[in-house]
Design a protein around this motif. Structure first.
Motif, PDB file in Angstrom:
ATOM      1  N   MET A  11     -10.295 -18.668 -24.370  1.00  0.00           N
ATOM      2  CA  MET A  11      -9.084 -19.705 -24.424  1.00  0.00           C
ATOM      3  C   MET A  11      -8.676 -19.780 -25.960  1.00  0.00           C
ATOM      4  N   LYS A  12      -9.470 -19.781 -27.134  1.00  0.00           N
ATOM      5  CA  LYS A  12      -9.125 -19.917 -28.238  1.00  0.00           C
ATOM      6  C   LYS A  12      -8.312 -18.498 -28.719  1.00  0.00           C
ATOM      7  N   GLN A  13      -9.039 -17.420 -28.419  1.00  0.00           N
ATOM      8  CA  GLN A  13      -8.309 -16.141 -28.739  1.00  0.00           C
ATOM      9  C   GLN A  13      -6.810 -16.068 -27.965  1.00  0.00           C
ATOM     10  N   PHE A  14      -6.959 -16.448 -26.652  1.00  0.00           N
ATOM     11  CA  PHE A  14      -5.847 -16.482 -26.109  1.00  0.00           C
ATOM     12  C   PHE A  14      -4.578 -17.223 -26.648  1.00  0.00           C
ATOM     13  N   MET A  15      -4.999 -18.642 -26.849  1.00  0.00           N
ATOM     14  CA  MET A  15      -4.148 -19.497 -27.376  1.00  0.00           C
ATOM     15  C   MET A  15      -3.301 -18.936 -28.532  1.00  0.00           C
ATOM     16  N   HIS A  16      -4.092 -18.383 -29.575  1.00  0.00           N
ATOM     17  CA  HIS A  16      -3.679 -17.491 -30.595  1.00  0.00           C
ATOM     18  C   HIS A  16      -2.794 -16.692 -30.353  1.00  0.00           C
ATOM     19  N   HIS A  17      -3.055 -15.803 -29.583  1.00  0.00           N
ATOM     20  CA  HIS A  17      -2.109 -14.749 -29.003  1.00  0.00           C
ATOM     21  C   HIS A  17      -0.892 -15.416 -28.716  1.00  0.00           C
ATOM     22  N   LEU A 158      -2.806  -6.821 -22.022  1.00  0.00           N
ATOM     23  CA  LEU A 158      -3.853  -7.821 -22.333  1.00  0.00           C
ATOM     24  C   LEU A 158      -4.905  -6.739 -22.924  1.00  0.00           C
ATOM     25  N   ASP A 159      -5.194  -5.601 -22.414  1.00  0.00           N
ATOM     26  CA  ASP A 159      -6.294  -4.808 -23.093  1.00  0.00           C
ATOM     27  C   ASP A 159      -6.056  -4.333 -24.093  1.00  0.00           C
ATOM     28  N   LYS A 161      -4.163  -5.689 -26.344  1.00  0.00           N
ATOM     29  CA  LYS A 161      -3.976  -6.794 -27.232  1.00  0.00           C
ATOM     30  C   LYS A 161      -5.548  -7.380 -27.545  1.00  0.00           C
ATOM     31  N   LYS A 162      -6.404  -6.769 -26.658  1.00  0.00           N
ATOM     32  CA  LYS A 162      -7.858  -7.443 -26.927  1.00  0.00           C
ATOM     33  C   LYS A 162      -7.790  -8.762 -26.385  1.00  0.00           C
ATOM     34  N   ILE A 163      -7.224  -9.142 -25.307  1.00  0.00           N
ATOM     35  CA  ILE A 163      -7.258 -10.631 -24.635  1.00  0.00           C
ATOM     36  C   ILE A 163      -8.346 -10.301 -23.562  1.00  0.00           C
ATOM     37  N   PRO A 164      -9.370 -11.094 -23.613  1.00  0.00           N
ATOM     38  CA  PRO A 164     -10.416 -10.759 -22.593  1.00  0.00           C
ATOM     39  C   PRO A 164     -10.145 -11.698 -21.319  1.00  0.00           C
ATOM     40  N   TYR A 165     -10.481 -11.412 -20.278  1.00  0.00           N
ATOM     41  CA  TYR A 165      -9.860 -11.786 -18.911  1.00  0.00           C
ATOM     42  C   TYR A 165     -10.935 -11.320 -17.809  1.00  0.00           C
TER      43      TYR A 165
END
Length: 168
Positions: A11-17, A158-159, A161-165
């Motif tokens: 979540m922290k990483q995603f919210m930054h993005h 997403l991949d 941008k290195k946004i994990p899911y």
């Protein structure tokens, strides 16, 4: 394959993005709803009557909705603070020229002009964020190719941008 659901695993990483970086610049905001001490609702639809004719011409922007880049700061201000929001929901559209370019590049057999929007829904329920894809058409289209192309492109985005899911 008409819609995918992806759960964000950081979540922290995603919210930054989402709210700080320029990751989601290729999107327009249709709607934002943020639940904190109050529920805030933003309709991203452009009120054409607000602008003078010359301003409309000067902007060169013929979108129905405001770019995410213009409203993400406001959304960030609503969300930031000591407490986590109770919930939020964002409905984003890939910018029309980018959607058309994607569909043309993949030669999906459906005219890009038939596709109203490639949609990204972001829903946070207080503990997790789920992203779902969607495709809106101007008229009925029997082909599911645009859906599959958008699903694949969203995963690749997403991949990249290195946004994990994880897929649900």
């Amino acid at each position: 394959m008409s819609m995918i659901a992806l759960q964000i695993t950081s979540m922290k990483q995603f919210m930054h993005h989402l709210l700080v970086a320029d990751t989601f610049e290729p999107f327009l905001l249709e709607e934002a709803v943020v639940g904190t001490a109050c529920t805030f609702s933003i309709d991203g639809r452009i009120n054409q009557a607000f602008y003078e004719d010359q301003e409309k011409e000067d902007s060169g922007n013929n979108y129905d909705f405001r770019p995410w880049s213009e409203l993400k700061g406001l959304c960030f201000d609503l969300i930031k603070g000591r407490r986590t929001p109770l919930f939020f929901r964002f409905v984003l559209h890939l910018m029309p020229q980018k959607a058309a370019a994607l569909l043309e590049k993949e030669s999906c057999g459906v005219e890009p002009s038939q596709v109203k929007a490639l949609v990204l829904n972001i829903r946070y329920d207080g503990s997790k964020a789920i992203l779902t894809s969607g495709t809106a058409f101007h008229t009925f289209v029997p082909s599911k190719e645009p859906d599959a192309i958008w699903d694949k492109a969203l995963r690749k985005f997403l991949d990249g941008k290195k946004i994990p899911y994880e897929e649900l």
